[in-house]
Design a protein around this motif. Structure first.
Motif, PDB file in Angstrom:
ATOM      1  N   PRO A 285     -39.767  12.806  30.976  1.00  0.00           N
ATOM      2  CA  PRO A 285     -40.053  14.053  30.253  1.00  0.00           C
ATOM      3  C   PRO A 285     -38.777  14.870  30.007  1.00  0.00           C
ATOM      4  O   PRO A 285     -38.607  15.986  30.510  1.00  0.00           O
ATOM      5  N   VAL A 286     -37.871  14.273  29.264  1.00  0.00           N
ATOM      6  CA  VAL A 286     -36.592  14.903  28.936  1.00  0.00           C
ATOM      7  C   VAL A 286     -36.615  15.349  27.482  1.00  0.00           C
ATOM      8  O   VAL A 286     -36.961  14.566  26.590  1.00  0.00           O
ATOM      9  N   VAL A 287     -36.266  16.604  27.254  1.00  0.00           N
ATOM     10  CA  VAL A 287     -36.111  17.134  25.901  1.00  0.00           C
ATOM     11  C   VAL A 287     -34.621  17.100  25.577  1.00  0.00           C
ATOM     12  O   VAL A 287     -33.813  17.751  26.232  1.00  0.00           O
ATOM     13  N   LEU A 288     -34.253  16.320  24.578  1.00  0.00           N
ATOM     14  CA  LEU A 288     -32.842  16.068  24.270  1.00  0.00           C
ATOM     15  C   LEU A 288     -32.417  16.804  23.006  1.00  0.00           C
ATOM     16  O   LEU A 288     -33.094  16.755  21.979  1.00  0.00           O
ATOM     17  N   SER A 289     -31.269  17.455  23.090  1.00  0.00           N
ATOM     18  CA  SER A 289     -30.654  18.115  21.941  1.00  0.00           C
ATOM     19  C   SER A 289     -29.272  17.493  21.712  1.00  0.00           C
ATOM     20  O   SER A 289     -28.511  17.300  22.658  1.00  0.00           O
ATOM     21  N   ILE A 290     -28.963  17.177  20.456  1.00  0.00           N
ATOM     22  CA  ILE A 290     -27.669  16.598  20.104  1.00  0.00           C
ATOM     23  C   ILE A 290     -27.035  17.455  19.020  1.00  0.00           C
ATOM     24  O   ILE A 290     -27.621  17.647  17.953  1.00  0.00           O
ATOM     25  N   GLY A 291     -25.849  17.968  19.274  1.00  0.00           N
ATOM     26  CA  GLY A 291     -25.172  18.785  18.267  1.00  0.00           C
ATOM     27  C   GLY A 291     -24.037  19.574  18.864  1.00  0.00           C
ATOM     28  O   GLY A 291     -24.078  19.949  20.039  1.00  0.00           O
ATOM     29  N   GLN A 292     -23.007  19.826  18.086  1.00  0.00           N
ATOM     30  CA  GLN A 292     -21.873  20.604  18.562  1.00  0.00           C
ATOM     31  C   GLN A 292     -22.325  22.005  18.962  1.00  0.00           C
ATOM     32  O   GLN A 292     -23.263  22.554  18.390  1.00  0.00           O
ATOM     33  N   PHE A 293     -21.623  22.559  19.930  1.00  0.00           N
ATOM     34  CA  PHE A 293     -21.949  23.908  20.394  1.00  0.00           C
ATOM     35  C   PHE A 293     -21.328  24.921  19.436  1.00  0.00           C
ATOM     36  O   PHE A 293     -20.192  25.366  19.606  1.00  0.00           O
ATOM     37  N   ARG A 294     -22.091  25.246  18.402  1.00  0.00           N
ATOM     38  CA  ARG A 294     -21.689  26.226  17.404  1.00  0.00           C
ATOM     39  C   ARG A 294     -22.843  27.187  17.181  1.00  0.00           C
ATOM     40  O   ARG A 294     -24.010  26.817  17.360  1.00  0.00           O
ATOM     41  N   PRO A 295     -22.571  28.427  16.772  1.00  0.00           N
ATOM     42  CA  PRO A 295     -23.648  29.420  16.629  1.00  0.00           C
ATOM     43  C   PRO A 295     -24.772  28.971  15.704  1.00  0.00           C
ATOM     44  O   PRO A 295     -25.948  29.224  15.989  1.00  0.00           O
ATOM     45  N   GLU A 296     -24.420  28.302  14.596  1.00  0.00           N
ATOM     46  CA  GLU A 296     -25.453  27.937  13.633  1.00  0.00           C
ATOM     47  C   GLU A 296     -26.430  26.887  14.157  1.00  0.00           C
ATOM     48  O   GLU A 296     -27.514  26.707  13.595  1.00  0.00           O
ATOM     49  N   LYS A 297     -26.064  26.172  15.228  1.00  0.00           N
ATOM     50  CA  LYS A 297     -26.976  25.178  15.807  1.00  0.00           C
ATOM     51  C   LYS A 297     -28.133  25.846  16.551  1.00  0.00           C
ATOM     52  O   LYS A 297     -29.139  25.202  16.839  1.00  0.00           O
TER      53      LYS A 297
ATOM     54  N   HIS B  41     -28.652  27.021  19.724  1.00  0.00           N
ATOM     55  CA  HIS B  41     -29.064  26.511  21.031  1.00  0.00           C
ATOM     56  C   HIS B  41     -29.891  27.543  21.804  1.00  0.00           C
ATOM     57  O   HIS B  41     -30.670  27.184  22.693  1.00  0.00           O
ATOM     58  N   GLU B  42     -29.705  28.812  21.481  1.00  0.00           N
ATOM     59  CA  GLU B  42     -30.504  29.847  22.149  1.00  0.00           C
ATOM     60  C   GLU B  42     -31.993  29.621  21.897  1.00  0.00           C
ATOM     61  O   GLU B  42     -32.815  29.770  22.811  1.00  0.00           O
ATOM     62  N   LEU B  43     -32.348  29.274  20.666  1.00  0.00           N
ATOM     63  CA  LEU B  43     -33.750  29.012  20.346  1.00  0.00           C
ATOM     64  C   LEU B  43     -34.269  27.822  21.153  1.00  0.00           C
ATOM     65  O   LEU B  43     -35.419  27.821  21.606  1.00  0.00           O
ATOM     66  N   GLN B  44     -33.442  26.828  21.367  1.00  0.00           N
ATOM     67  CA  GLN B  44     -33.854  25.666  22.164  1.00  0.00           C
ATOM     68  C   GLN B  44     -34.143  26.078  23.605  1.00  0.00           C
ATOM     69  O   GLN B  44     -35.166  25.673  24.193  1.00  0.00           O
ATOM     70  N   ILE B  45     -33.260  26.883  24.172  1.00  0.00           N
ATOM     71  CA  ILE B  45     -33.436  27.289  25.570  1.00  0.00           C
ATOM     72  C   ILE B  45     -34.659  28.189  25.732  1.00  0.00           C
ATOM     73  O   ILE B  45     -35.458  28.027  26.670  1.00  0.00           O
ATOM     74  N   ARG B  46     -34.834  29.128  24.823  1.00  0.00           N
ATOM     75  CA  ARG B  46     -35.998  30.019  24.903  1.00  0.00           C
ATOM     76  C   ARG B  46     -37.300  29.235  24.699  1.00  0.00           C
ATOM     77  O   ARG B  46     -38.302  29.490  25.379  1.00  0.00           O
ATOM     78  N   SER B  47     -37.287  28.281  23.765  1.00  0.00           N
ATOM     79  CA  SER B  47     -38.482  27.461  23.532  1.00  0.00           C
ATOM     80  C   SER B  47     -38.795  26.606  24.744  1.00  0.00           C
ATOM     81  O   SER B  47     -39.964  26.421  25.111  1.00  0.00           O
TER      82      SER B  47
END
Length: 549
Positions: A341-353, A355-361
């Motif tokens: 049960p791993v939720v995986l995100s792939i992408g450079q750490f840039r504001p437009e990606k 990542h805050e929405l991913q963490i909150r979700s």
């Protein structure tokens, strides 16, 4: 015969041993002969007379032309082979110049690639031995601006980070010194204008160091096109990943909606918003005018294609769509079952990606799953690259956000920074769900990678993922569904809850079969974006352009 004998001009000595000043003075005599008499082996003698003479002579410096006409003839017709280029660079430390003529028995086309598209480079290298440009061979050169990088390190990086192997003898790398001129951090205001000007200077430097026959840009700096096309008469082709300016950006400014590139200082002022709207409009006009210098315009998605047509308008007759390649073959070997049960995100750490929405979700996901009896607790894994201090600050901010949401970094959330390609494959092998949150992502290679690997993908309902990649379930029908689309925390959390609870909970057998079907359809869908499909389509599109050179 028209040029006269070389011993007559240079004497019976090895040109490699003559001093540079003496060689240059002798070269002026040869230039005068070329101007007065022309040369039968030059495909465009006006180019040679006006610009290429000294570069022509720089090639002569690499060999002994002491009267051996037969040896010179053999050298002339093999000059486009990478081995000669490497030998010349190693022996004399000069940057390889473009041979200003094409011999009657074997012609060559120099293709200049801006660094930034490993797949475009690889496809053209595959064609290096093919007769695509009217029977002429192709020699690929990549310009790169990392002062610490070498050709070996670039090839090693491509293999370790992306799984792309390129034979060293097929690739010529030329260093440029002025890449810092396109760094957005240098320009706190009027960023696009100064980057555009910087890209023109950078293109000028690159073309002076190695003049191209075909100029292929994949960085998105359209203002470099006039430099290559007008000053160096190169045929320009471009592969646009993301428009520098789009109708969506303009609408955000007009509607005064805040975003990462439209701060509160602008949105809170009507006058500043109007001024920025005029600035965007004027820039868009010039952007389209520069785009008109390209003979071939390729875009990586339907979304990008539509926006380039809107912004470039009547300047460009035809905008082609060429989906970027994804190594689906390697990922399709992974089994679809037995995942964590791993939720995986792939992408450079840039504001437009976003990542805050991913963490909150994900935090909301844990709350929704609190009452369910799962074998393992879900984990969010953020795999991405960090390029500079700005990216590092963003990662630090994300770690702090995890703490504020009662998420434990290292247990609930893992940050996998700058992992090699093998590390990425390991997570794609075990993860059950993939998450993507960038608004108006131009394409979404990571989405395709996750689909090919067998993950259930929850992508943002905009841009390339919506238009080209993810087909959501409609009216309860899952036969053709390849994933979920979402736009806010609630929608993301609900989709992830459904995927994880069905796969790892005590769900009905029909629901499990439905989810398995979605994985299979997603994997089949990913085959549309394979390396083989990309390379075939690219070579078909670019062949007419090469024949113009």
């Amino acid at each position: 015969q028209k040029l006269g004998s070389f011993p007559d001009l240079f004497g019976s000595f090895s040109v490699a041993s003559v001093s540079r000043s003496d060689f240059r003075s002798r070269s002026l005599v040869l230039r005068k002969r070329i101007v007065e008499n022309g040369t039968p082996c030059c495909s465009n003698s006006s180019w040679l007379r006006s610009r290429w003479c000294w570069r022509f002579l720089s090639w002569l410096r690499a060999i002994d032309i002491s009267g051996d006409a037969e040896a010179f003839s053999r050298w002339r017709f093999s000059i486009h082979t990478p081995a000669v280029v490497a030998e010349e660079k190693e022996s004399f430390g000069w940057r390889s110049g473009k041979l200003p003529f094409k011999g009657p028995q074997e012609n060559g086309v120099n293709i200049r690639l801006t660094a930034g598209s490993r797949n475009l480079c690889r496809a053209l290298l595959e064609a290096e031995q093919a007769e695509l440009a009217g029977g002429r061979r192709i020699r690929v050169t990549v310009y790169q601006g990392d002062q610490l990088a070498t050709k070996a390190s670039l090839l090693r990086h491509a293999k370790e980070r992306f799984g792309v192997e390129i034979r060293p003898d097929l690739l010529n790398v030329v260093d440029v010194q002025l890449r810092h001129l396109v760094d957005p951090d240098r320009y706190p205001f009027l960023t696009m204008v100064f980057q555009a000007l910087g890209s023109m200077i950078l293109a000028l430097e690159a073309c002076l160091r190695f003049p191209p026959d075909v100029f292929v840009d994949s960085t998105g700096f359209a203002f470099s096109f006039p430099v290559a096309a007008l000053l160096f008469r190169a045929v320009v082709a471009c592969y646009v990943h993301y428009p520098t300016i789009s109708a969506d950006m303009m609408s955000r400014v007009v509607e005064r909606r805040p975003s990462y590139n439209n701060g509160e200082r602008i949105t809170s002022s009507e006058a500043l918003s109007r001024a920025k709207a005029v600035y965007y409009w004027a820039f868009g006009v010039l952007y389209g005018l520069c785009g008109s210098c390209a003979s071939l315009v390729m875009t990586n998605s339907s979304w990008t294609q539509g926006h380039i047509r809107d912004v470039w308008g009547g300047w460009v007759r035809d905008v082609k769509r060429l989906y970027p390649p994804v190594d689906t073959v390697a990922f399709q070997k992974f089994p679809l079952e037995d995942r964590d049960p791993v939720v995986l995100s792939i992408g450079q750490f840039r504001p437009e990606k976003d990542h805050e929405l991913q963490i909150r979700s994900f935090a909301l996901l844990l709350k929704k799953l609190a009452g369910q009896n799962l074998p393992k607790s879900p984990t969010l894994v953020l795999v991405g690259g960090v390029r500079n201090e700005q990216d590092e600050r963003l990662v630090s901010k994300l770690r702090s956000l995890c703490g504020a949401l009662s998420l434990t970094v290292g247990e609930d959330v893992l940050f996998e920074i700058n992992v090699p390609f093998d590390g990425l494959k390991r997570w794609l092998r075990v993860a059950a769900v993939g998450i993507h949150t960038m608004w108006n992502e131009h394409f979404g290679i990571s989405v395709v990678e996750m689909q090919a690997a067998g993950l259930v993908v929850v992508a943002h309902g905009s841009g390339g993922p919506k238009s080209d990649i993810v087909q959501p379930r409609t009216d309860g029908q899952a036969e053709a569904a390849t994933g979920f689309l979402a736009t806010n925390e609630e929608e993301y959390a609900e989709a992830m809850v459904e995927a994880i609870s069905i796969a790892h909970g005590e769900a009905d057998a029909s629901l499990k079969a439905e989810l398995a079907m979605m994985r299979q359809e997603a994997r089949r869908n990913a085959e549309r974006f394979s390396d083989a499909v990309f390379e075939k389509a690219l070579l078909e599109m670019i062949k007419p352009t090469l024949e113009k050179a």
